[in-house]
Design a protein around this motif. Structure first.
Motif, mmCIF file in Angstrom:
data_model
loop_
_atom_site.group_PDB
_atom_site.id
_atom_site.type_symbol
_atom_site.label_atom_id
_atom_site.label_comp_id
_atom_site.label_asym_id
_atom_site.label_seq_id
_atom_site.Cartn_x
_atom_site.Cartn_y
_atom_site.Cartn_z
ATOM 1 N N ILE A 113 42.437 68.135 51.182
ATOM 2 C CA ILE A 113 43.319 69.284 51.424
ATOM 3 C C ILE A 113 42.476 70.536 51.635
ATOM 4 N N GLN A 114 41.388 70.668 50.876
ATOM 5 C CA GLN A 114 40.475 71.802 51.071
ATOM 6 C C GLN A 114 39.884 71.756 52.488
ATOM 7 N N LEU A 115 39.488 70.550 52.925
ATOM 8 C CA LEU A 115 38.948 70.382 54.278
ATOM 9 C C LEU A 115 40.000 70.738 55.323
ATOM 10 N N ASP A 116 41.218 70.300 55.127
ATOM 11 C CA ASP A 116 42.314 70.610 56.046
ATOM 12 C C ASP A 116 42.503 72.130 56.149
ATOM 13 N N GLU A 117 42.512 72.805 55.012
ATOM 14 C CA GLU A 117 42.659 74.266 55.015
ATOM 15 C C GLU A 117 41.490 74.936 55.734
ATOM 16 N N TYR A 118 40.282 74.412 55.520
ATOM 17 C CA TYR A 118 39.100 74.965 56.173
ATOM 18 C C TYR A 118 39.222 74.809 57.694
ATOM 19 N N MET A 119 39.579 73.606 58.129
ATOM 20 C CA MET A 119 39.709 73.365 59.570
ATOM 21 C C MET A 119 40.819 74.210 60.178
ATOM 22 N N TRP A 120 41.903 74.379 59.466
ATOM 23 C CA TRP A 120 43.008 75.209 59.958
ATOM 24 C C TRP A 120 42.547 76.650 60.127
ATOM 25 N N SER A 121 41.725 77.134 59.190
ATOM 26 C CA SER A 121 41.261 78.520 59.222
ATOM 27 C C SER A 121 40.156 78.762 60.250
ATOM 28 N N PHE A 122 39.218 77.821 60.370
ATOM 29 C CA PHE A 122 38.012 78.084 61.154
ATOM 30 C C PHE A 122 37.898 77.288 62.454
ATOM 31 N N LYS A 123 38.776 76.337 62.675
ATOM 32 C CA LYS A 123 38.886 75.597 63.939
ATOM 33 C C LYS A 123 37.557 75.021 64.460
ATOM 34 N N PRO A 124 36.867 74.199 63.679
ATOM 35 C CA PRO A 124 35.655 73.575 64.217
ATOM 36 C C PRO A 124 36.016 72.627 65.365
ATOM 37 N N GLU A 125 35.065 72.403 66.262
ATOM 38 C CA GLU A 125 35.331 71.576 67.438
ATOM 39 C C GLU A 125 34.989 70.109 67.227
ATOM 40 N N LYS A 126 34.134 69.810 66.238
ATOM 41 C CA LYS A 126 33.729 68.421 66.037
ATOM 42 C C LYS A 126 33.261 68.202 64.606
ATOM 43 N N VAL A 127 33.213 66.945 64.242
ATOM 44 C CA VAL A 127 32.657 66.502 62.962
ATOM 45 C C VAL A 127 31.583 65.482 63.304
ATOM 46 N N LEU A 128 30.342 65.785 62.949
ATOM 47 C CA LEU A 128 29.234 64.890 63.278
ATOM 48 C C LEU A 128 28.963 63.855 62.191
ATOM 49 N N ASN A 129 29.134 64.252 60.940
ATOM 50 C CA ASN A 129 28.777 63.357 59.839
ATOM 51 C C ASN A 129 29.550 63.746 58.588
ATOM 52 N N VAL A 130 29.850 62.754 57.761
ATOM 53 C CA VAL A 130 30.502 63.005 56.464
ATOM 54 C C VAL A 130 29.803 62.129 55.434
ATOM 55 N N GLU A 131 29.339 62.771 54.378
ATOM 56 C CA GLU A 131 28.665 62.085 53.289
ATOM 57 C C GLU A 131 29.363 62.448 51.994
ATOM 58 N N SER A 132 29.211 61.594 51.001
ATOM 59 C CA SER A 132 29.779 61.924 49.690
ATOM 60 C C SER A 132 28.772 61.637 48.594
ATOM 61 N N SER A 133 28.990 62.320 47.483
ATOM 62 C CA SER A 133 28.162 62.159 46.300
ATOM 63 C C SER A 133 29.098 62.019 45.106
ATOM 64 N N HIS A 134 28.700 61.210 44.152
ATOM 65 C CA HIS A 134 29.494 61.071 42.934
ATOM 66 C C HIS A 134 29.263 62.231 41.965
ATOM 67 N N SER A 135 28.399 63.178 42.341
ATOM 68 C CA SER A 135 28.182 64.358 41.507
ATOM 69 C C SER A 135 29.476 65.147 41.388
ATOM 70 N N LYS A 136 29.632 65.800 40.281
ATOM 71 C CA LYS A 136 30.841 66.586 40.013
ATOM 72 C C LYS A 136 30.828 67.876 40.836
ATOM 73 N N TRP A 137 31.975 68.223 41.381
ATOM 74 C CA TRP A 137 32.156 69.485 42.095
ATOM 75 C C TRP A 137 32.022 70.633 41.107
ATOM 76 N N VAL A 138 31.737 71.813 41.600
ATOM 77 C CA VAL A 138 31.629 72.993 40.752
ATOM 78 C C VAL A 138 32.963 73.199 40.045
ATOM 79 N N GLY A 139 32.949 73.201 38.754
ATOM 80 C CA GLY A 139 34.180 73.270 37.984
ATOM 81 C C GLY A 139 34.516 74.649 37.480
ATOM 82 N N TRP A 140 33.895 75.645 38.018
ATOM 83 C CA TRP A 140 34.086 76.991 37.504
ATOM 84 C C TRP A 140 34.507 77.914 38.638
ATOM 85 N N GLY A 141 35.627 78.560 38.512
ATOM 86 C CA GLY A 141 36.025 79.576 39.471
ATOM 87 C C GLY A 141 36.883 79.100 40.629
ATOM 88 N N GLY A 142 37.282 77.836 40.666
ATOM 89 C CA GLY A 142 38.182 77.368 41.719
ATOM 90 C C GLY A 142 37.575 77.374 43.099
#
Length: 108
Positions: A24-53
């Motif tokens: 949903i965060q990615l969807d909001e980002y794309m809606w706001s900034f309108k990138p033209e392409k996605v070249l790569n997507v990677e993931s990590s099991h590390s925890k996201w920043v949990g402070w400040g939203g």
């Protein structure tokens, strides 16, 4: 979990589950900034920043976010922050497909 999306060679953003899931965060980002392409997507099991939203963050500024993790505005940086360069990211075909699906909705 942290999801790293490469839109172009010099445009890499990080997303994670905070008050909303990463997709949903990615969807909001794309809606706001309108990138033209996605070249790569990677993931990590590390925890996201949990402070400040934090919704998303440029790759180049993520270590700063980790340095401030758990700190109030007037506090000095965290003396033992997590290290971004030590986080293990791997190509994630399912998340890449999801990112392309989201992007396709804005390219019509």
């Amino acid at each position: 979990m942290i999801v790293r999306v490469t839109f172009s060679e010099d445009h890499v953003m990080l997303f994670g589950d905070s008050y909303k899931p990463w997709r949903i965060q990615l969807d909001e980002y794309m809606w706001s900034f309108k990138p033209e392409k996605v070249l790569n997507v990677e993931s990590s099991h590390s925890k996201w920043v949990g402070w400040g939203g934090l919704k998303w963050c440029p790759d180049s500024k993520f270590q700063h976010q980790l340095n401030r993790e758990g700190c109030q505005d007037n506090d000095p940086d965290n003396p033992k922050p997590r290290q971004y360069h030590k986080m293990n990211f791997k190509y994630d075909p399912k998340k890449h497909a999801k990112a392309l699906e989201i992007l396709s909705g804005y390219l019509k």
